[in-house]
Design an enzyme around this catalytic site. Structure first.
Site, short mmCIF file in Angstrom:
data_model
loop_
_atom_site.label_atom_id
_atom_site.label_comp_id
_atom_site.label_asym_id
_atom_site.label_seq_id
_atom_site.Cartn_x
_atom_site.Cartn_y
_atom_site.Cartn_z
CD GLU A 91 -2.96 -1.20 2.20
OE1 GLU A 91 -3.21 -0.20 2.89
OE2 GLU A 91 -3.44 -2.32 2.43
CG LEU B 8 1.02 -17.82 3.64
CD1 LEU B 8 0.64 -19.09 4.39
CD2 LEU B 8 0.21 -16.65 4.17
CB CYS C 90 -0.93 -8.60 4.80
SG CYS C 90 -2.42 -8.31 3.81
P1 NAD Z 1 -10.34 -5.65 1.63
O1 NAD Z 1 -11.03 -5.97 2.90
O2 NAD Z 1 -9.90 -4.26 1.36
O3 NAD Z 1 -11.31 -6.07 0.40
C1 NAD Z 1 -12.00 -7.26 0.32
C2 NAD Z 1 -13.36 -6.99 -0.31
O4 NAD Z 1 -14.02 -8.23 -0.56
C3 NAD Z 1 -14.31 -6.17 0.59
O5 NAD Z 1 -14.70 -4.99 -0.07
C4 NAD Z 1 -15.49 -7.13 0.83
O6 NAD Z 1 -16.75 -6.46 0.89
C5 NAD Z 1 -15.42 -8.03 -0.39
N1 NAD Z 1 -16.09 -9.32 -0.23
C6 NAD Z 1 -16.00 -10.19 0.80
N2 NAD Z 1 -16.77 -11.27 0.54
C7 NAD Z 1 -17.36 -11.08 -0.66
C8 NAD Z 1 -18.25 -11.84 -1.46
N3 NAD Z 1 -18.70 -13.06 -1.09
N4 NAD Z 1 -18.66 -11.33 -2.65
C9 NAD Z 1 -18.22 -10.11 -3.05
N5 NAD Z 1 -17.38 -9.34 -2.35
C10 NAD Z 1 -16.94 -9.83 -1.16
O7 NAD Z 1 -9.12 -6.66 1.50
P2 NAD Z 1 -7.74 -6.43 0.71
O8 NAD Z 1 -6.82 -5.62 1.54
O9 NAD Z 1 -8.05 -6.02 -0.68
O10 NAD Z 1 -7.16 -7.92 0.73
C11 NAD Z 1 -7.74 -8.93 -0.06
C12 NAD Z 1 -6.80 -10.12 -0.05
O11 NAD Z 1 -5.56 -9.77 -0.66
C13 NAD Z 1 -6.44 -10.65 1.34
O12 NAD Z 1 -6.33 -12.04 1.28
C14 NAD Z 1 -5.09 -10.04 1.61
O13 NAD Z 1 -4.32 -10.83 2.48
C15 NAD Z 1 -4.47 -10.02 0.24
N6 NAD Z 1 -3.46 -8.97 0.01
C16 NAD Z 1 -3.67 -7.71 0.48
C17 NAD Z 1 -2.72 -6.71 0.21
C18 NAD Z 1 -2.90 -5.29 0.72
O14 NAD Z 1 -2.00 -4.49 0.53
N7 NAD Z 1 -4.00 -4.92 1.33
C19 NAD Z 1 -1.60 -7.00 -0.56
C20 NAD Z 1 -1.44 -8.30 -1.03
C21 NAD Z 1 -2.39 -9.28 -0.75
C1 UGA Z 2 3.32 -5.75 2.60
C2 UGA Z 2 4.34 -6.29 1.60
O1 UGA Z 2 5.41 -5.34 1.45
C3 UGA Z 2 3.70 -6.54 0.23
O2 UGA Z 2 4.64 -7.14 -0.65
C4 UGA Z 2 2.51 -7.47 0.42
O3 UGA Z 2 1.84 -7.67 -0.81
C5 UGA Z 2 1.55 -6.87 1.42
O4 UGA Z 2 2.24 -6.64 2.67
C6 UGA Z 2 0.39 -7.75 1.74
O5 UGA Z 2 0.44 -8.95 1.56
O6 UGA Z 2 -0.59 -7.16 2.22
P1 UGA Z 2 2.23 -3.38 3.09
O7 UGA Z 2 1.81 -4.03 4.37
O8 UGA Z 2 1.19 -2.69 2.29
O9 UGA Z 2 2.89 -4.49 2.12
O10 UGA Z 2 3.38 -2.33 3.37
P2 UGA Z 2 4.94 -2.47 3.74
O11 UGA Z 2 5.67 -1.44 2.99
O12 UGA Z 2 5.41 -3.86 3.60
O13 UGA Z 2 4.97 -2.06 5.27
C7 UGA Z 2 4.44 -2.91 6.27
C8 UGA Z 2 4.75 -2.35 7.63
O14 UGA Z 2 6.15 -2.47 7.91
C9 UGA Z 2 4.43 -0.85 7.76
O15 UGA Z 2 3.87 -0.60 9.02
C10 UGA Z 2 5.79 -0.19 7.63
O16 UGA Z 2 5.86 1.06 8.24
C11 UGA Z 2 6.66 -1.22 8.33
N1 UGA Z 2 8.10 -1.15 7.98
C12 UGA Z 2 8.49 -1.36 6.69
C13 UGA Z 2 9.03 -0.90 8.98
O17 UGA Z 2 8.68 -0.74 10.15
N2 UGA Z 2 10.36 -0.86 8.64
C14 UGA Z 2 10.79 -1.06 7.36
O18 UGA Z 2 12.03 -1.02 7.13
C15 UGA Z 2 9.84 -1.31 6.37
#
Ligand code: NAD
Ligand code: UGA
Length: 458
Positions: free
Chosen positions: A164, A220, A275
């Site tokens: 993010e 993971l 995550c």
């Molecule tokens: P999120 O909560 O922002 O979004 C998930 C969406 O799915 C919600 O808007 C919810 O309303 C919708 N939803 C749930 N059940 C549903 C259904 N049955 N039909 C239609 N919509 C439905 O979650 P996210 O942060 O986008 O994460 C999604 C997945 O991706 C997770 O498994 C997370 O671990 C993974 N992921 C997240 C990030 C990240 O940066 N947030 C990065 C990599 C992977």
């Molecule tokens: C992390 C991974 O970087 C992504 O590759 C992955 O897709 C994602 O999780 C996910 O699966 O959701 P994100 O959590 O969005 O991404 O952001 P990061 O930049 O990884 O930061 C995670 C946390 O670690 C933040 O709180 C950040 O401030 C902290 N951080 C990061 C530190 O404290 N020190 C560092 O040196 C780097």
């Protein structure tokens, strides 16, 4: 226009929305539809007030929306029309029953599988975009094969690695795209079809194909490794505070070894985000379920060290402010879990705010993007909390500043002006080591960086 492929994404969150916006932008001949059960979220994706803040995202969405990118709540229609379905629903940590607090809650994921079975009328590729426990695809295949219509569904794992705050750039220039499939003819064919989407803009050598289980588990493991680096440097920050070594100097000295590198070794008040913690706990749970307790213990320590770092930070604030913060105005500079996002999920700011309120401090939360979420996170808590986007107003008559998020705007503040408006003695606790500590000390602040000697006037 006649589209060559219909792509559906179920789940319009932090991953589904940006990922599909970029696919639509780069593949104009595909129709990309993003569906969600949450009407308000879909409404915002259809407006210029997007439900998430992400630099560059609005431009990307605007460029494709209404042409080949559509946001909708019509899930059955979307499933019927789709050739490829990305499932990007949330997979939080289970809060109830077996595995509570550790395992992944797969109820949203399973619900979508049943919806796919119910509404499909033709074969499809189902893409696991959500982060899932290893071997989830097996369960998915079983549910999907229960269909009475004899439709073939090929399950492929394509985990997302975007972070993010840099999501658009990460999607445009990923380090790699990972696609896992069954090692069968139909599995390889499905993997090639998914690879063909990304090949529109990602160099082919960056598209990695593996078996299904390696792809699921790699996601993971990647998060566990990243978080492990942060916990490692945070552990060292505690030792630095006892020995007058400087953790930033250590990060530089150690990171200069190209085998180690500089990424993810910045000490902080702890990692947050939706995550890292959930994925590591999930990994721990999986290891335990296979009887691998030593492996589970090893990874669990990464999370425990993160908890310790947050606790340490709170204790330091209380101790250095003469062991009482009752009615003292403390400003949290930042509340998002990292800069350039409004997301506060698992932000150390939440833990810190709760603890400081328990000690009866008067809190001011100041963040350029996260105040809406901060309000929700702290709703119902006893005590005084003010939400103020302007750092100068926020710090008026405050006794202490605690830096929670490394926003650039905080680095550029006029601290002389801020100091003049604060009560004395004035304190700065820099949980991100982003400020110029020596300069702050010269202005008159008592400065407590992380993993560095403190600078005080006492
Ligand atoms: P999120 O909560 O922002 O979004 C998930 C969406 O799915 C919600 O808007 C919810 O309303 C919708 N939803 C749930 N059940 C549903 C259904 N049955 N039909 C239609 N919509 C439905 O979650 P996210 O942060 O986008 O994460 C999604 C997945 O991706 C997770 O498994 C997370 O671990 C993974 N992921 C997240 C990030 C990240 O940066 N947030 C990065 C990599 C992977
Ligand atoms: C992390 C991974 O970087 C992504 O590759 C992955 O897709 C994602 O999780 C996910 O699966 O959701 P994100 O959590 O969005 O991404 O952001 P990061 O930049 O990884 O930061 C995670 C946390 O670690 C933040 O709180 C950040 O401030 C902290 N951080 C990061 C530190 O404290 N020190 C560092 O040196 C780097």
């Amino acid at each position: 226009m006649k589209f060559t492929k219909n792509i559906l994404c179920i789940g319009a969150g932090y991953v589904g929305g940006p990922t599909m916006a970029i696919i639509a932008l780069k593949c104009p001949s595909y129709k990309v539809t993003v569906v969600d059960v949450n009407e308000e979220r879909i409404g915002r994706w259809n407006s210029d007030d997007l439900p998430i803040y992400e630099p560059g995202l609005l431009d990307a969405v605007r460029a494709a929306r209404g042409k080949n990118l559509f946001f909708s709540t019509a899930i059955p229609e979307g499933i019927r029309a789709a050739d490829i379905i990305f499932v990007s629903v949330n997979t939080p940590t289970k809060t109830f029953g077996l595995g509570a607090g550790m395992a992944s809650d797969l109820q949203y994921w399973e619900k979508t599988a049943h919806q796919i079975v119910t509404y499909s009328e033709k074969p499809k590729i189902i893409v696991e975009k959500s982060t899932l426990p290893v071997r989830t695809a097996e369960a998915m295949e079983r549910i999907l094969s229960e269909n009475k219509k004899n439709i073939h569904f090929e399950v492929v794992s394509n985990p997302e690695f975007l972070a993010e705050g840099s999501a658009v750039n990460d999607l445009l220039e990923p380090d790699r795209v990972l696609i896992g499939s069954q090692q069968t003819e139909s599995g390889f064919k499905a993997a090639r079809e998914i690879a063909a989407i990304y090949a529109h803009w990602v160099p082919i050598e960056k598209i990695i194909t593996t078996n299904l289980w390696s792809a699921e588990l790699s996601k993971l493991v990647a998060n566990a490794f990243l978080a492990q680096r942060i916990s490692s440097i945070n552990a060292i920050s505690a030792l630095c505070e006892k020995t007058d070594a400087d953790v930033a100097e250590i990060s530089f000295a150690v990171g200069s070894d190209t085998r180690i590198g500089f990424e993810f070794i910045n000490a902080s008040i702890g990692f947050g985000g939706s995550c890292f913690k959930k994925d590591i706990l999930n990994l721990v749970y999986i290891c335990r379920s296979y009887g691998l307790n030593e492996v589970a213990d090893y990874w669990e320590k990464v999370v425990k060290m993160n908890d310790y770092q947050q606790e340490r930070f709170v204790k330091k604030i209380i101790k250095e402010m003469f062991n009482t913060i009752v009615a003292k105005k403390i400003v949290l500079l930042g509340f998002a879990f990292k800069a350039n996002t409004g997301d506060t999920r698992e932000s150390p700011g939440i833990y810190l705010a709760k603890k400081l309120l328990e000690e009866r401090a008067a809190l001011v939360i100041c963040d350029p993007q996260a105040l809406e979420n901060a309000r929700k996170d702290l709703a119902g808590l006893e005590g005084e909390v003010v939400y103020e986007p302007d750092p100068y107003r926020a710090t008026q008559a405050a006794q202490a500043i605690a830096v929670i998020t490394e926003w650039d705007v905080f680095k550029k503040l006029d601290f002389e002006k801020i100091f003049a408006g604060m009560r004395k003695p004035a304190f700065v606790f820099d949980g991100r080591n982003i400020l110029d500590h020596r300069r702050l000390f010269q202005i008159g602040f008592n400065v407590f960086p992380l993993g560095k000697p403190s600078l005080t006037h006492f």
